[in-house]
Design a protein around this motif. Sequence first.
Motif, mmCIF file in Angstrom:
data_model
loop_
_atom_site.group_PDB
_atom_site.id
_atom_site.type_symbol
_atom_site.label_atom_id
_atom_site.label_comp_id
_atom_site.label_asym_id
_atom_site.label_seq_id
_atom_site.Cartn_x
_atom_site.Cartn_y
_atom_site.Cartn_z
ATOM 1 N N GLN A 171 0.849 -1.182 0.000
ATOM 2 C CA GLN A 171 0.000 0.000 0.000
ATOM 3 C C GLN A 171 0.892 1.242 0.000
ATOM 4 O O GLN A 171 2.050 1.189 0.445
ATOM 5 C CB GLN A 171 -0.931 0.009 1.214
ATOM 6 N N PRO A 172 0.389 2.374 -0.506
ATOM 7 C CA PRO A 172 1.215 3.582 -0.560
ATOM 8 C C PRO A 172 1.871 3.945 0.765
ATOM 9 O O PRO A 172 3.021 4.399 0.794
ATOM 10 C CB PRO A 172 0.205 4.651 -1.007
ATOM 11 N N GLN A 173 1.167 3.705 1.856
ATOM 12 C CA GLN A 173 1.707 4.082 3.158
ATOM 13 C C GLN A 173 2.991 3.331 3.507
ATOM 14 O O GLN A 173 3.797 3.797 4.305
ATOM 15 C CB GLN A 173 0.662 3.852 4.249
ATOM 16 N N ASP A 174 3.212 2.169 2.871
ATOM 17 C CA ASP A 174 4.433 1.404 3.133
ATOM 18 C C ASP A 174 5.695 2.168 2.728
ATOM 19 O O ASP A 174 6.792 1.836 3.190
ATOM 20 C CB ASP A 174 4.399 0.073 2.376
ATOM 21 N N PHE A 175 5.550 3.178 1.852
ATOM 22 C CA PHE A 175 6.716 3.888 1.315
ATOM 23 C C PHE A 175 6.741 5.366 1.708
ATOM 24 O O PHE A 175 7.544 6.129 1.176
ATOM 25 C CB PHE A 175 6.735 3.771 -0.212
ATOM 26 N N LEU A 176 5.860 5.754 2.624
ATOM 27 C CA LEU A 176 5.733 7.166 2.988
ATOM 28 C C LEU A 176 5.899 7.343 4.494
ATOM 29 O O LEU A 176 5.695 6.398 5.263
ATOM 30 C CB LEU A 176 4.350 7.688 2.557
ATOM 31 N N PRO A 177 6.260 8.540 4.928
ATOM 32 C CA PRO A 177 6.343 8.799 6.375
ATOM 33 C C PRO A 177 5.006 8.503 7.053
ATOM 34 O O PRO A 177 3.939 8.842 6.519
ATOM 35 C CB PRO A 177 6.681 10.292 6.446
ATOM 36 N N ASP A 178 5.065 7.884 8.197
ATOM 37 C CA ASP A 178 3.862 7.457 8.914
ATOM 38 C C ASP A 178 3.295 8.624 9.731
ATOM 39 O O ASP A 178 3.916 9.074 10.692
ATOM 40 C CB ASP A 178 4.215 6.289 9.847
ATOM 41 N N PRO A 179 2.110 9.137 9.356
ATOM 42 C CA PRO A 179 1.558 10.291 10.076
ATOM 43 C C PRO A 179 1.108 9.964 11.495
ATOM 44 O O PRO A 179 0.821 10.880 12.274
ATOM 45 C CB PRO A 179 0.355 10.702 9.207
ATOM 46 N N SER A 180 1.042 8.667 11.854
ATOM 47 C CA SER A 180 0.636 8.300 13.215
ATOM 48 C C SER A 180 1.801 8.401 14.204
ATOM 49 O O SER A 180 1.601 8.289 15.420
ATOM 50 C CB SER A 180 0.067 6.878 13.231
ATOM 51 N N LEU A 181 3.029 8.592 13.683
ATOM 52 C CA LEU A 181 4.170 8.801 14.573
ATOM 53 C C LEU A 181 4.014 10.137 15.303
ATOM 54 O O LEU A 181 3.260 11.009 14.861
ATOM 55 C CB LEU A 181 5.472 8.805 13.770
ATOM 56 N N ASP A 182 4.739 10.288 16.394
ATOM 57 C CA ASP A 182 4.650 11.587 17.074
ATOM 58 C C ASP A 182 5.210 12.660 16.147
ATOM 59 O O ASP A 182 5.962 12.386 15.201
ATOM 60 C CB ASP A 182 5.397 11.555 18.416
ATOM 61 N N LEU B 61 12.538 7.013 -3.766
ATOM 62 C CA LEU B 61 11.784 7.154 -5.012
ATOM 63 C C LEU B 61 12.108 6.008 -5.969
ATOM 64 O O LEU B 61 11.222 5.508 -6.676
ATOM 65 C CB LEU B 61 12.086 8.494 -5.670
ATOM 66 N N ALA B 62 13.370 5.584 -5.996
ATOM 67 C CA ALA B 62 13.744 4.452 -6.850
ATOM 68 C C ALA B 62 12.943 3.206 -6.457
ATOM 69 O O ALA B 62 12.478 2.459 -7.328
ATOM 70 C CB ALA B 62 15.236 4.177 -6.726
ATOM 71 N N GLN B 63 12.764 3.005 -5.160
ATOM 72 C CA GLN B 63 11.986 1.855 -4.692
ATOM 73 C C GLN B 63 10.515 2.002 -5.075
ATOM 74 O O GLN B 63 9.867 1.036 -5.496
ATOM 75 C CB GLN B 63 12.108 1.717 -3.178
ATOM 76 N N ILE B 64 9.988 3.225 -4.982
ATOM 77 C CA ILE B 64 8.587 3.492 -5.346
ATOM 78 C C ILE B 64 8.357 3.186 -6.830
ATOM 79 O O ILE B 64 7.424 2.459 -7.190
ATOM 80 C CB ILE B 64 8.236 4.965 -5.037
ATOM 81 N N CYS B 65 9.204 3.743 -7.685
ATOM 82 C CA CYS B 65 9.036 3.510 -9.133
ATOM 83 C C CYS B 65 9.253 2.037 -9.474
ATOM 84 O O CYS B 65 8.581 1.489 -10.366
ATOM 85 C CB CYS B 65 10.010 4.380 -9.917
ATOM 86 N N GLY B 66 10.167 1.390 -8.768
ATOM 87 C CA GLY B 66 10.430 -0.033 -9.024
ATOM 88 C C GLY B 66 9.255 -0.917 -8.667
ATOM 89 O O GLY B 66 8.924 -1.850 -9.408
ATOM 90 N N ILE B 67 8.589 -0.639 -7.540
ATOM 91 C CA ILE B 67 7.460 -1.479 -7.126
ATOM 92 C C ILE B 67 6.270 -1.272 -8.062
ATOM 93 O O ILE B 67 5.510 -2.200 -8.343
ATOM 94 C CB ILE B 67 7.077 -1.203 -5.649
#
Length: 393
Positions: free
Chosen positions: A91-102, A248-254
């Motif tokens: 899911q997109p959230q796997d590659f993005l900063p987690d907004p639930s963190l402090d 970003l390389a990982q995002i485009c690759g997946i």
Amino acid sequence: MASMLNPLINTFHPGAADPISLKCFMAANSPIICQLKMRNVRKQLGLARVAATVQKTEYMAAERAEMFRSMENWVENNVLTLLKPVEKSWQPQDFLPDPSLDEGMFFDRVKEMREMACELPDDYLVILAGAMITEDALPSYQMGMNNLHAINDVTCCSSSPWARWLRGWSAEENRHGDLLNKYLYLSGRVNMKQIEKTIQYLIGSGLVLNFNDDTHRGVIYTSFQERATSISHGNAARLAKQHGDKNLAQICGIIAADEKRHETAYIKIVDKLFEIDPDYTMLAFSDMMKKKISMPGLLMYDGCMDNLFSHYSTVAQRLKIYTINDYADVLEFLIRRWNVEMLGGLSCEAREAQDYVCNLAPKIRKLEERAQATAKKAPAIPFSWIFHRQVKL
């Protein structure tokens, strides 16, 4: 009048006119009457031909729709299996900063992401924005495919394997635009409002599809398109890594891996069509290549630049994200994969289509030389997606 003309139509149908009957007819009537009657004969013949063509077309469409229905068990066992269960999908959230963190940890992650993105050059950002916009216009693509006669899911919730494949494929594709959109938003490198306007314009403009409601042409288009998209996202991943943005390389690759899996599904469908309906499939392949495989973002517009897609494509060609040679490579791959050159038992028309397709790639490659020569003289123009900074075409 029609009842008077029917015997004449039977007598003087194309290629089988009886000279004796024609002389008798002409002798029994004045020249003016003959002219009027023969004009009506020709009109009636034309209408008859049109009616026969329509009837034949409707019959063939119904026959092919039945053929696709007969493939449903095959689709269940060979195509639907290529979809991944939601619980096992990225899911997109796997590659993005987690907004639930402090707050501090979240902003630290965003800062890291922005630092990696700051090295991306403007021309690459144009390519990434264009790719994201294309992916985000997904509603148009699903609607276009949903109208294919093999699917024809008027309820939008049909349980047929064809409809379930289309919805599952669209659901997986939806994550691509979502992920790239959030990445670009957090990067701070692009004008998100202009990008969002472009997406709205594109979805509102619709989609140019050269296959109408013909499923053969539709799955040939998606076979080509999915492979082309896999190549372009793969090249975007390579360049992102070169510019130091490993995330970003990982995002485009997946995303490229997803497109590759979808390509496999559509190629298998066309494999099956060549097996059970080789003549028409060959004609459909040739027809799609004659019309050219247009990219889904063809109608891009940002509210200020005409020919936006053409300019975006020119930058992609220069950066070697997706080139004319790539287009030819995809064609040659599909010819090999579907064993097109070795197909036998085709009709004369299908053999001509076969020859056309098999000899097309070298002609396409010649256009690459012209593109490179033109690129050397190309100007730099401003793109609204990057705050109107100029990029060389």
